[in-house]
Design a protein around this motif. Structure first.
Motif, PDB file in Angstrom:
ATOM      1  N   ALA A  19       2.640   9.565  27.451  1.00  0.00           N
ATOM      2  CA  ALA A  19       2.290   9.221  26.077  1.00  0.00           C
ATOM      3  C   ALA A  19       3.520   8.839  25.269  1.00  0.00           C
ATOM      4  N   ILE A  20       4.615   9.606  25.448  1.00  0.00           N
ATOM      5  CA  ILE A  20       5.854   9.316  24.722  1.00  0.00           C
ATOM      6  C   ILE A  20       6.376   7.929  25.085  1.00  0.00           C
ATOM      7  N   LEU A  21       6.409   7.641  26.377  1.00  0.00           N
ATOM      8  CA  LEU A  21       6.959   6.366  26.833  1.00  0.00           C
ATOM      9  C   LEU A  21       6.055   5.201  26.474  1.00  0.00           C
ATOM     10  N   ASP A  22       4.757   5.396  26.603  1.00  0.00           N
ATOM     11  CA  ASP A  22       3.822   4.307  26.331  1.00  0.00           C
ATOM     12  C   ASP A  22       3.770   3.953  24.849  1.00  0.00           C
ATOM     13  N   ALA A  23       4.186   4.888  24.008  1.00  0.00           N
ATOM     14  CA  ALA A  23       4.185   4.632  22.565  1.00  0.00           C
ATOM     15  C   ALA A  23       5.324   3.717  22.143  1.00  0.00           C
ATOM     16  N   ALA A  24       6.337   3.587  22.988  1.00  0.00           N
ATOM     17  CA  ALA A  24       7.460   2.689  22.674  1.00  0.00           C
ATOM     18  C   ALA A  24       6.989   1.244  22.797  1.00  0.00           C
ATOM     19  N   PRO A  25       7.354   0.389  21.856  1.00  0.00           N
ATOM     20  CA  PRO A  25       6.836  -0.981  21.855  1.00  0.00           C
ATOM     21  C   PRO A  25       7.264  -1.835  23.043  1.00  0.00           C
ATOM     22  N   ASP A  26       8.380  -1.464  23.675  1.00  0.00           N
ATOM     23  CA  ASP A  26       8.891  -2.281  24.777  1.00  0.00           C
ATOM     24  C   ASP A  26       8.670  -1.635  26.144  1.00  0.00           C
ATOM     25  N   LEU A  27       7.934  -0.501  26.181  1.00  0.00           N
ATOM     26  CA  LEU A  27       7.660   0.187  27.443  1.00  0.00           C
ATOM     27  C   LEU A  27       6.160   0.223  27.703  1.00  0.00           C
ATOM     28  N   LYS A 104      14.405  18.236  31.353  1.00  0.00           N
ATOM     29  CA  LYS A 104      13.121  17.946  30.714  1.00  0.00           C
ATOM     30  C   LYS A 104      13.102  18.271  29.225  1.00  0.00           C
ATOM     31  N   ASP A 105      14.090  19.031  28.753  1.00  0.00           N
ATOM     32  CA  ASP A 105      14.077  19.401  27.340  1.00  0.00           C
ATOM     33  C   ASP A 105      14.740  18.353  26.435  1.00  0.00           C
ATOM     34  N   VAL A 106      14.973  17.152  26.974  1.00  0.00           N
ATOM     35  CA  VAL A 106      15.568  16.104  26.139  1.00  0.00           C
ATOM     36  C   VAL A 106      14.584  15.707  25.044  1.00  0.00           C
ATOM     37  N   PRO A 107      15.074  15.337  23.863  1.00  0.00           N
ATOM     38  CA  PRO A 107      14.181  14.862  22.805  1.00  0.00           C
ATOM     39  C   PRO A 107      13.446  13.602  23.251  1.00  0.00           C
ATOM     40  N   ALA A 108      12.301  13.360  22.644  1.00  0.00           N
ATOM     41  CA  ALA A 108      11.486  12.197  23.006  1.00  0.00           C
ATOM     42  C   ALA A 108      12.274  10.903  22.861  1.00  0.00           C
ATOM     43  N   ARG A 110      15.443  10.441  23.147  1.00  0.00           N
ATOM     44  CA  ARG A 110      16.438  10.346  24.220  1.00  0.00           C
ATOM     45  C   ARG A 110      15.778   9.927  25.527  1.00  0.00           C
ATOM     46  N   LEU A 111      14.580  10.426  25.783  1.00  0.00           N
ATOM     47  CA  LEU A 111      13.850  10.038  26.993  1.00  0.00           C
ATOM     48  C   LEU A 111      13.555   8.545  26.990  1.00  0.00           C
ATOM     49  N   VAL A 112      13.082   8.052  25.861  1.00  0.00           N
ATOM     50  CA  VAL A 112      12.769   6.627  25.743  1.00  0.00           C
ATOM     51  C   VAL A 112      14.027   5.784  25.940  1.00  0.00           C
ATOM     52  N   GLU A 113      15.105   6.172  25.271  1.00  0.00           N
ATOM     53  CA  GLU A 113      16.352   5.420  25.392  1.00  0.00           C
ATOM     54  C   GLU A 113      16.899   5.487  26.819  1.00  0.00           C
ATOM     55  N   SER A 114      16.705   6.619  27.471  1.00  0.00           N
ATOM     56  CA  SER A 114      17.177   6.774  28.849  1.00  0.00           C
ATOM     57  C   SER A 114      16.462   5.813  29.786  1.00  0.00           C
ATOM     58  N   VAL A 115      15.157   5.674  29.616  1.00  0.00           N
ATOM     59  CA  VAL A 115      14.395   4.728  30.439  1.00  0.00           C
ATOM     60  C   VAL A 115      14.894   3.310  30.198  1.00  0.00           C
ATOM     61  N   ARG A 116      15.167   2.993  28.949  1.00  0.00           N
ATOM     62  CA  ARG A 116      15.682   1.651  28.633  1.00  0.00           C
ATOM     63  C   ARG A 116      17.031   1.408  29.308  1.00  0.00           C
ATOM     64  N   LEU A 117      17.912   2.404  29.242  1.00  0.00           N
ATOM     65  CA  LEU A 117      19.241   2.257  29.831  1.00  0.00           C
ATOM     66  C   LEU A 117      19.163   2.088  31.345  1.00  0.00           C
ATOM     67  N   VAL A 118      18.340   2.901  31.990  1.00  0.00           N
ATOM     68  CA  VAL A 118      18.192   2.806  33.439  1.00  0.00           C
ATOM     69  C   VAL A 118      17.608   1.452  33.829  1.00  0.00           C
ATOM     70  N   ALA A 119      16.623   0.998  33.084  1.00  0.00           N
ATOM     71  CA  ALA A 119      16.027  -0.312  33.362  1.00  0.00           C
ATOM     72  C   ALA A 119      17.055  -1.423  33.207  1.00  0.00           C
ATOM     73  N   ASP A 120      18.005  -1.213  32.301  1.00  0.00           N
ATOM     74  CA  ASP A 120      19.046  -2.206  32.031  1.00  0.00           C
ATOM     75  C   ASP A 120      20.131  -2.211  33.104  1.00  0.00           C
TER      76      ASP A 120
END
Length: 226
Positions: A19-27, A104-108, A110-120
């Protein structure tokens, strides 16, 4: 749009991350798995850009699932999330080919930004992990290390490539490297790719290790770079 899958054996956690990730406009979350085997099958079917993977899962754990994904679906980058801040998980995940490791205790955000960074294409390690990784690597048998000529090969890098490698070894993302050196992200990616080729490194983790081995950068006394 970055396509993502999530794997965790706890339904509430799995749904929450999705839910957290899907709420991001670019994920876009294109699937979720309850165990490592489901994850491997899901990635084969969906070919996502990033897989967010729990370590402790039934049937096939996250580390072994990561090995299979890296071997058979290299276009999918793996971000490992776990409750346990134990060195063995960090090292096992990175050796298996994961591009990042977070608790797993990273803020939401940070999780979103982490996915973006890894994808990059960035390597993502939590605080203190880089220093511990380097120290652990230094104690491994030579057979477990990248080509020993990698450190010597640093001399073959151009001055700009050396600057980029040093910045990457300090844990900076491509965007952060570009901002620091006043160059574009595509240029950073080009320099990183060329450095990987010249140093015979498989990925950014080995690039960091080569930089530390050669003394290009040094672990901070009180913590990591990431």
């Amino acid at each position: 749009m970055t396509r993502v899958v999530v794997a965790d054996d706890q339904a509430v956690v799995r749904a929450g991350f999705a839910a957290i990730l899907d709420a991001a406009p670019d994920l876009e979350v294109v699937g979720a798995a309850a165990d490592g085997r489901e994850l491997v099958d899901l990635v084969a079917a969906q070919q996502p850009d990033v897989a967010v993977v729990d370590v402790r899962m039934p049937v096939l754990d996250g580390i072994e699932a990561t090995r299979l994904l890296v071997a058979h679906h290299p276009a999918t980058r793996v971000l490992v999330l776990t409750t346990f801040d134990l060195d063995e998980y960090v090292y096992d995940a990175l050796r298996a080919g994961a591009s990042g490791f977070l608790l797993k205790d990273v803020p939401a955000s940070r999780l979103v930004e982490s996915v973006r960074l890894v994808a990059d294409g960035s390597m993502l390690l939590g605080p203190t992990v880089t220093r511990r990784l380097v120290e652990d690597f230094a104690g491994r048998p030579a057979a477990d290390r990248p080509d020993g000529a990698a450190a010597i090969a640093l001399a073959t890098l151009t001055p700009r490539e050396t600057e980029v490698v040093a910045a990457v070894a300090r844990g900076l993302s491509n965007a952060e490297v570009g901002a620091e050196l006043f160059i574009t992200e595509p240029t950073v990616k080009s320099h990183v790719s060329e450095a990987l080729r010249k140093l015979g490194c498989r990925d950014r983790v080995q690039l960091v290790i080569a930089a530390y081995e050669a003394g290009l950068v040094r672990p901070a006394a009180g913590g990591g770079t990431g």
